[in-house]
Write a protein that holds these residues in place. Sequence first.
Motif, PDB file in Angstrom:
ATOM      1  N   ARG A   1      -0.144  18.826   8.592  1.00 39.93           N
ATOM      2  CA  ARG A   1       0.314  17.929   7.465  1.00 39.93           C
ATOM      3  C   ARG A   1       1.112  16.648   7.941  1.00 39.93           C
ATOM      4  O   ARG A   1       1.909  16.311   7.094  1.00 39.93           O
ATOM      5  N   MET A   2       0.734  16.107   8.856  1.00 35.68           N
ATOM      6  CA  MET A   2       1.273  15.115   9.492  1.00 35.68           C
ATOM      7  C   MET A   2       0.794  13.883   8.893  1.00 35.68           C
ATOM      8  O   MET A   2      -0.542  13.831   8.788  1.00 35.68           O
ATOM      9  N   THR A   3       1.622  12.930   8.324  1.00 38.66           N
ATOM     10  CA  THR A   3       0.803  11.552   7.917  1.00 38.66           C
ATOM     11  C   THR A   3       0.402  10.685   9.116  1.00 38.66           C
ATOM     12  O   THR A   3       1.334  10.309   9.980  1.00 38.66           O
ATOM     13  N   VAL A   4      -0.802  10.055   8.981  1.00 34.84           N
ATOM     14  CA  VAL A   4      -1.168   9.200  10.114  1.00 34.84           C
ATOM     15  C   VAL A   4      -1.501   8.022   9.552  1.00 34.84           C
ATOM     16  O   VAL A   4      -2.283   7.761   8.716  1.00 34.84           O
TER      17      VAL A   4
ATOM     18  N   PHE B   1       1.059  -1.307   0.003  1.00 35.96           N
ATOM     19  CA  PHE B   1       0.103  -0.119  -0.098  1.00 35.96           C
ATOM     20  C   PHE B   1       0.968   1.286  -0.131  1.00 35.96           C
ATOM     21  O   PHE B   1       2.341   0.984   0.142  1.00 35.96           O
ATOM     22  N   ALA B   2       0.359   2.385  -0.051  1.00 32.92           N
ATOM     23  CA  ALA B   2       0.989   3.734  -0.400  1.00 32.92           C
ATOM     24  C   ALA B   2       0.136   4.520   0.526  1.00 32.92           C
ATOM     25  O   ALA B   2      -1.378   4.727   0.177  1.00 32.92           O
ATOM     26  N   ALA B   3       0.745   5.801   1.100  1.00 28.62           N
ATOM     27  CA  ALA B   3       0.095   6.924   1.734  1.00 28.62           C
ATOM     28  C   ALA B   3       0.490   8.184   1.449  1.00 28.62           C
ATOM     29  O   ALA B   3       2.007   8.135   1.704  1.00 28.62           O
ATOM     30  N   ALA B   4      -0.156   9.269   1.257  1.00 29.62           N
ATOM     31  CA  ALA B   4       0.319  10.397   0.741  1.00 29.62           C
ATOM     32  C   ALA B   4       0.659  11.099   2.123  1.00 29.62           C
ATOM     33  O   ALA B   4       0.041  10.987   3.162  1.00 29.62           O
ATOM     34  N   GLU B   5       1.274  12.268   1.966  1.00 27.37           N
ATOM     35  CA  GLU B   5       1.810  13.171   3.089  1.00 27.37           C
ATOM     36  C   GLU B   5       0.540  14.018   3.646  1.00 27.37           C
ATOM     37  O   GLU B   5      -0.312  14.544   2.545  1.00 27.37           O
TER      38      GLU B   5
END
Length: 329
Positions: free
Chosen positions: A190-193, A29-33
Amino acid sequence: MALEAVDLVKTYSAGRNKPPVTALRGLSFAAAEGTVFGLLGPNGAGKSTTVKILSTLAAADSGSARVAGSDVAARPDRVRRAIGYVAQKPGTDPMATAAENLLLAGRIHGMSRRDAKARAGELTGRFGLADVANRPVRTYSGGMARKLDVALGLMHRPRVLFLDEPTTGLDPQARSEMWHEIARMAGDERMTVLLTTHYLDEADHLADRLAIVDHGTVVAAGTPEELKSDLRGDAVQIELREADGAARAVLQRVPELREITMDGCTVRGRTDDGARALPPVLAALDVAGIAVNSATLARPSLDDVYLRHTGHSLETDGEDAPKALEAAQ
């Protein structure tokens, strides 16, 4: 991407003379900022193992992962500086105060005493703990203690925050407050959780995107609305008075109903028109002598998505998590 996992595989030893337990089977999987990414699945699905690999607490057998631009295996030091990690179990010293716990966490991360003290004051205020900051943590309620756990993970202002089942055991008010804070961290800072949960409403409310994990692999991924919109029509749920294996065969002969599954006394199916399908469904069961306690219609939910891709309800799966895998993790 702030988070990337590619074909992660992880196997644990289950003990002498027992076959190994595979926790992850090519998970990707991938997650954006600046987004909340949800890993949704029952206990034992591989969520905690995934978080441990991404946070450098465990090594994958194969596959690769990057966090905040750094390869987890090649540059674990960089990854650790970029992340915060809030585990399922409390990470505080119950005999120390909140202020002392936060100050220690800041110093461990290399902050000066002055900066750590200022940051601790900022976080206790932000989480509504200022009035109890000098009380021992053992005197806190479950909600207060969980807020402090999250505050500890934020002390050094991480770029990526891992929250492993953050609201388990919280009362509705504390859970709502935690939801608000998680959304604020992603939106304002703008934290990635990365959020792991087995609560469907939590994933639906918080996640910008999510992946449904079952038996160590991603079985569906997308935004909550994308996943729900893939399911046409209405969900039908029938509660039988007694479990009857013949109910499924009976309902398979009702042309308006499809994707029929049974789980104990609960029969589920999908239909393009719930109002039209329900009368023949109830009539077919009545003719077969199968008593019904209740029948409901609903628009597609994440539980329907999970059921579609795994053949099981998430809540039921969560009750029957593989014990060997739980022990290994």
